[in-house]
Design an enzyme around this catalytic site. Structure first.
Site, PDB file in Angstrom:
ATOM      1  N   GLU A  57      -6.197  -7.035  -2.124  1.00 24.18           N
ATOM      2  CA  GLU A  57      -6.803  -7.057  -0.791  1.00 24.18           C
ATOM      3  C   GLU A  57      -8.273  -6.675  -0.900  1.00 24.18           C
ATOM      4  O   GLU A  57      -8.608  -5.620  -1.438  1.00 24.18           O
ATOM      5  CB  GLU A  57      -6.132  -6.057   0.162  1.00 24.18           C
ATOM      6  CG  GLU A  57      -4.803  -6.462   0.702  1.00 24.18           C
ATOM      7  CD  GLU A  57      -4.316  -5.530   1.799  1.00 24.18           C
ATOM      8  OE1 GLU A  57      -5.163  -4.972   2.534  1.00 24.18           O
ATOM      9  OE2 GLU A  57      -3.103  -5.345   1.908  1.00 24.18           O
ATOM     10  N   GLU A  74       0.843  -1.215   0.000  1.00 29.70           N
ATOM     11  CA  GLU A  74       0.000   0.000   0.000  1.00 29.70           C
ATOM     12  C   GLU A  74       0.871   1.257   0.000  1.00 29.70           C
ATOM     13  O   GLU A  74       0.929   2.019   0.945  1.00 29.70           O
ATOM     14  CB  GLU A  74      -0.971  -0.027   1.177  1.00 29.70           C
ATOM     15  CG  GLU A  74      -1.984  -1.147   1.059  1.00 29.70           C
ATOM     16  CD  GLU A  74      -3.140  -1.038   2.036  1.00 29.70           C
ATOM     17  OE1 GLU A  74      -4.271  -1.441   1.675  1.00 29.70           O
ATOM     18  OE2 GLU A  74      -2.933  -0.563   3.171  1.00 29.70           O
TER      19      GLU A  74
END
Length: 403
Positions: free
Chosen positions: A294, A186
């Site tokens: 995710e 991320e």
């Protein structure tokens, strides 16, 4: 007349979601309104799961069960339902000075080698997610490993390169080479703050970030991962402008990569149509395959432990899907089919389907408090988003993955 009556009865029962057979011994067929049916996706679609806390769950003595209620190995149970890829995060040194674990899965090299062997034994592919930290990283925190805290930038690049090289070599030597590798997790805000931060510095943020990413990628290649696919992963998948800003800068600096990874939590990031638009934009602009690496959804609003869940009635309202097994299945089916409809949309990873509540299972142990500055409390704020129910049994929503 008997035939007409039976046909009329069948029509009535079908409209009610029921079935009728020709004899009392015939098994019922799938009801027309069955919510637990597989997603319609393209051939070769990745059906993945991140099970990074699995060894910790096993060590806690947690018993996983299949749809039939019989105990089994969680990874094998998922594979039986159609999962074909497993993702594992890896931390550099998730222990304090006294050797106490920070928790959250304790995903050091030893733990991941154990889990990678289970992946290969089950005939699945393997994605390794480098966090380049001793603990959790995300857009809001990208802490350096303790051992790298005081390094100058050139030495930091060297550390990233050598750590990536040596880690990949360890997997290769064990016959467990990953099929895909994330360089960072991320990365909206960059990595290894402040050196690799992507904003708020001196205008040369992406110059430094690109060098760190290249160091990690070269380390993977030199460690034996010559054929490993390289992913760069951002959160907030539906936010097209975020991806344009970040990947335009990375592209200018000729960072070599193969796959764009996105996180998708609809109550935080946006809707499935917005995600699909963002994915198609990226596919057209960057000519890369795209994976939602995710995502998850709740099957209940009940809380099983002392930690407040991240998915509550408010998230249910924002998302528009019921927090039930049926709602979980509907969300996942809609999401998978939307991804598959994107030209280069290639898969989905469900985040932590096997992370439940058990003694000693936490986001962060007391040992990790100084490092993460999190409020510690034993429990798991995501247990109601697993694919196993409160008794450890697979939920029928896994059928959306089944081949």
């Amino acid at each position: 007349m008997k035939g007409y009556k039976q046909l009329f009865l069948a029509v009535l029962m079908a409209s009610a979601g029921l079935t009728v057979g020709c004899s009392s011994t015939q098994e019922a067929t799938t009801p027309v309104n069955d919510p637990f049916v597989k997603a319609q996706v393209k051939e070769g679609f990745i059906k993945g799961a991140d099970v990074s806390t699995l060894k910790e769950m096993e060590d806690a003595g947690y018993v996983f069960k299949g749809l039939d209620g019989q105990p089994g190995d969680a990874m094998a149970l998922l594979h039986e339902q159609g999962f074909n890829y497993i993702r594992l995060r890896i931390w550099v040194d998730p222990y304090d000075a006294n050797g106490n674990t920070y928790g959250g899965g304790t995903n050091d090299l030893k733990t991941d080698l154990y889990l990678a062997q289970k992946i290969k034994d089950n005939g699945m592919k393997f994605l390794l997610d480098f966090h380049y930290s001793d603990f959790w990283t995300d857009p809001g925190k990208q802490f350096k490993p303790k051992a790298w805290a005081d390094l100058n930038f050139e030495d930091l690049k060297k550390a990233v390169y050598e750590y990536s090289r040596d880690t990949i070599k360890s997997f290769g030597d064990a016959g467990l080479m990953p099929d895909m590798v994330q360089i960072g997790n991320e990365l909206n805000g960059g990595m290894l703050w402040p050196d690799g931060k992507s904003w708020g510095q001196d205008g040369k943020e992406f110059d430094r970030l690109a060098e760190l990413l290249k160091a990690g990628i070269q380390g993977v290649r030199d460690g034996g991962g010559t054929d490993v696919k390289i992913m760069l992963h951002l959160a907030e998948g539906p936010k097209k402008d975020t991806f344009k800003w970040w990947f335009d800068e990375i592209t200018k600096r000729e960072v070599p990569y193969d796959i764009i990874g996105m996180s998708m939590y609809t109550w935080w990031h946006g809707t499935i149509p917005q995600l699909k638009e963002s994915m198609q934009f990226c596919a057209d602009r960057y000519k890369k395959d795209i994976i939602v690496v995710e995502s998850a959804y709740a099957y209940t609003l009940e809380n099983l432990d002392g930690v407040e869940n991240t998915f509550t009635a408010n998230e249910e309202k924002v998302s528009g899907y019921a927090a039930t097994p049926e709602g979980q299945a509907a969300y996942l089916r809609d999401l998978m089919e939307a991804i598959s409809q994107v030209d280069r949309g290639t898969g989905l990873f469900y985040w932590e389907p096997a992370w439940k509540s058990a003694p000693g299972i936490t986001w962060s142990t007391k040992a990790g408090m100084d490092y993460t500055d999190d409020h510690w409390k034993e429990g798991n704020s995501r247990e109601n988003q697993a694919l196993f129910d409160d008794n450890g049994q697979l939920l029928p929503s896994v059928k959306v993955f089944n081949d």
